[in-house]
Design a protein around this motif. Structure first.
Motif, PDB file in Angstrom:
ATOM      1  N   PRO A  40       0.712  -0.918   0.171  1.00  0.00           N
ATOM      2  CA  PRO A  40       0.253   0.088  -0.177  1.00  0.00           C
ATOM      3  C   PRO A  40       0.268   1.063  -0.164  1.00  0.00           C
ATOM      4  CG  PRO A  40      -0.914  -1.482   1.771  1.00  0.00           C
ATOM      5  CD  PRO A  40       0.540  -2.522   1.112  1.00  0.00           C
ATOM      6  N   PRO A  41       0.298   1.748  -1.083  1.00  0.00           N
ATOM      7  CA  PRO A  41      -0.750   2.820  -1.202  1.00  0.00           C
ATOM      8  C   PRO A  41      -1.175   2.114  -2.736  1.00  0.00           C
ATOM      9  CG  PRO A  41       0.730   4.263  -1.357  1.00  0.00           C
ATOM     10  CD  PRO A  41       1.422   3.357  -0.898  1.00  0.00           C
ATOM     11  N   PHE A  42       0.235   0.862  -2.895  1.00  0.00           N
ATOM     12  CA  PHE A  42      -0.488   0.791  -4.916  1.00  0.00           C
ATOM     13  C   PHE A  42      -2.085  -0.715  -4.243  1.00  0.00           C
ATOM     14  CE2 PHE A  42       0.001  -3.219  -8.123  1.00  0.00           C
ATOM     15  CZ  PHE A  42      -0.073  -1.926  -8.952  1.00  0.00           C
ATOM     16  N   PRO A  43      -2.870  -0.152  -5.180  1.00  0.00           N
ATOM     17  CA  PRO A  43      -4.154  -1.390  -4.322  1.00  0.00           C
ATOM     18  C   PRO A  43      -4.060  -2.689  -5.189  1.00  0.00           C
ATOM     19  CG  PRO A  43      -4.607   0.230  -6.453  1.00  0.00           C
ATOM     20  CD  PRO A  43      -2.745  -0.174  -6.567  1.00  0.00           C
ATOM     21  N   SER A  44      -4.506  -3.644  -3.916  1.00  0.00           N
ATOM     22  CA  SER A  44      -3.983  -4.933  -3.796  1.00  0.00           C
ATOM     23  C   SER A  44      -4.491  -5.358  -4.584  1.00  0.00           C
ATOM     24  CB  SER A  44      -4.544  -4.716  -2.144  1.00  0.00           C
ATOM     25  OG  SER A  44      -5.394  -5.167  -2.095  1.00  0.00           O
ATOM     26  N   HIS A 158       4.954  11.965  -7.679  1.00  0.00           N
ATOM     27  CA  HIS A 158       4.650  12.147  -6.467  1.00  0.00           C
ATOM     28  C   HIS A 158       4.965  13.663  -5.624  1.00  0.00           C
ATOM     29  CE1 HIS A 158       5.736   8.895  -3.869  1.00  0.00           C
ATOM     30  NE2 HIS A 158       5.395  10.260  -3.326  1.00  0.00           N
ATOM     31  N   ASP A 202      -3.684   2.710 -12.574  1.00  0.00           N
ATOM     32  CA  ASP A 202      -4.630   3.532 -11.212  1.00  0.00           C
ATOM     33  C   ASP A 202      -3.489   3.075 -10.053  1.00  0.00           C
ATOM     34  OD1 ASP A 202      -5.731   4.244  -8.607  1.00  0.00           O
ATOM     35  OD2 ASP A 202      -6.743   2.770  -8.522  1.00  0.00           O
ATOM     36  N   ASP A 203      -2.379   4.421 -10.072  1.00  0.00           N
ATOM     37  CA  ASP A 203      -1.247   4.335  -9.473  1.00  0.00           C
ATOM     38  C   ASP A 203      -1.293   5.454  -8.477  1.00  0.00           C
ATOM     39  OD1 ASP A 203       1.482   4.650  -8.270  1.00  0.00           O
ATOM     40  OD2 ASP A 203       2.590   4.060 -10.607  1.00  0.00           O
ATOM     41  N   ALA A 204      -1.193   6.123  -7.258  1.00  0.00           N
ATOM     42  CA  ALA A 204      -1.226   7.108  -6.275  1.00  0.00           C
ATOM     43  C   ALA A 204       0.455   7.805  -6.943  1.00  0.00           C
ATOM     44  CB  ALA A 204      -1.711   7.402  -5.448  1.00  0.00           C
ATOM     45  N   GLU A 205       1.344   6.489  -6.868  1.00  0.00           N
ATOM     46  CA  GLU A 205       3.080   7.284  -6.620  1.00  0.00           C
ATOM     47  C   GLU A 205       3.633   8.407  -8.107  1.00  0.00           C
ATOM     48  OE1 GLU A 205       5.457   4.797  -3.448  1.00  0.00           O
ATOM     49  OE2 GLU A 205       4.862   4.114  -5.372  1.00  0.00           O
ATOM     50  N   CYS A 207       0.859   9.281  -9.621  1.00  0.00           N
ATOM     51  CA  CYS A 207      -0.472  10.319 -10.160  1.00  0.00           C
ATOM     52  C   CYS A 207      -0.978  10.188 -11.309  1.00  0.00           C
ATOM     53  CB  CYS A 207       0.594  12.090 -10.409  1.00  0.00           C
ATOM     54  SG  CYS A 207       1.294  12.460  -8.769  1.00  0.00           S
ATOM     55  N   HIS A 208      -0.780   8.273 -11.767  1.00  0.00           N
ATOM     56  CA  HIS A 208      -1.693   7.790 -12.400  1.00  0.00           C
ATOM     57  C   HIS A 208      -0.998   8.276 -13.845  1.00  0.00           C
ATOM     58  CE1 HIS A 208      -3.971   7.308  -9.319  1.00  0.00           C
ATOM     59  NE2 HIS A 208      -4.419   8.817  -9.647  1.00  0.00           N
TER      60      HIS A 208
END
Length: 224
Positions: A40-44, A158, A202-205, A207-208
């Motif tokens: 996390p925060p990578f979607p499991s 990010h 979908d990758d917050a680090e 910023c997609h």
């Protein structure tokens, strides 16, 4: 089936390694690798599931590679064949990999597309990712493909996204002003950037965003 015995180095100490195709017997370890590599925060939900892995070894086993040290899987890399048109490069990871299920694998495709590359954090100092990438380059040559292609995450972006566009971030990495854990690694492996892709994953680090990066088959003109 692919099998390559080699030595990697832990500092100055040679360590035996094996690159081979992964099989159903490896699924539990492959899922463990994903969990270690993408916490996390990578979607499991983006970690491998058993159906995806079953498709990899059934639909395109040549593109399902792993590397083991002392009979333990330390990393893996997965690909599929697609037809890529450089004049129409836009796509997402989900679209081009069938969300990792690779049911769109095209045996007549011109491009080996990287679905994933993962190395356990505790093994990364051994340079295993480069050997997995090299093995995929060999597959590109063997199958007389045009290129290897894939989207590289930008996990460092990010930290500077409030003051840099993704294109500026990539330029800073290429200029040596910044280093990115993924993009810099791919450059060291011989990959070259084509363009920034937005809403790739979908990758917050990141910023997609991602950077589409290729390795062109250097023997391609010989095949024509």
């Amino acid at each position: 089936m692919y099998r390559k015995d080699l030595y990697v180095f832990d500092g100055n100490r040679p360590v035996r390694a094996l690159v081979r195709n992964y099989t159903e017997a490896d699924f539990n370890q492959l899922i463990e690798i994903q969990q270690e590599c993408f916490p996390p925060p990578f979607p499991s939900e983006l970690w491998w599931n058993r159906q995806q892995l079953q498709n990899h070894v059934t639909l395109f086993p040549d593109g399902a590679l792993c590397i083991e040290i002392n009979e333990k899987l330390a990393g893996s890399m997965t690909g599929l064949l697609v037809h890529f048109d450089p004049d129409h490069p836009n796509h997402t990871w989900e679209e081009i990999t069938d969300a990792g299920y690779i049911r769109n694998h095209d045996p007549n495709g011109n491009t080996l597309y990287v679905v994933d590359i993962s190395v356990r954090p505790s093994y990364r100092k051994l340079g295993l990712g480069k050997w997995l990438m090299q093995s995929m380059y060999e597959l590109v040559v063997e199958k007389r493909l045009t290129r290897l292609l894939g989207g590289g995450r930008m996990p460092g972006y990010h930290k500077v996204a409030d003051r840099m566009s993704p294109e500026q971030y990539l330029a800073a990495v290429l200029n040596g002003d910044l280093q990115d854990p993924v993009i810099t690694f791919l450059l060291r492996c011989g990959r070259t950037p084509l363009r920034v892709a937005e809403n790739y994953l979908d990758d917050a680090e990141s910023c997609h965003y991602a950077v589409l990066m290729e390795w062109k088959n250097p023997f391609l003109n010989r095949f024509r």
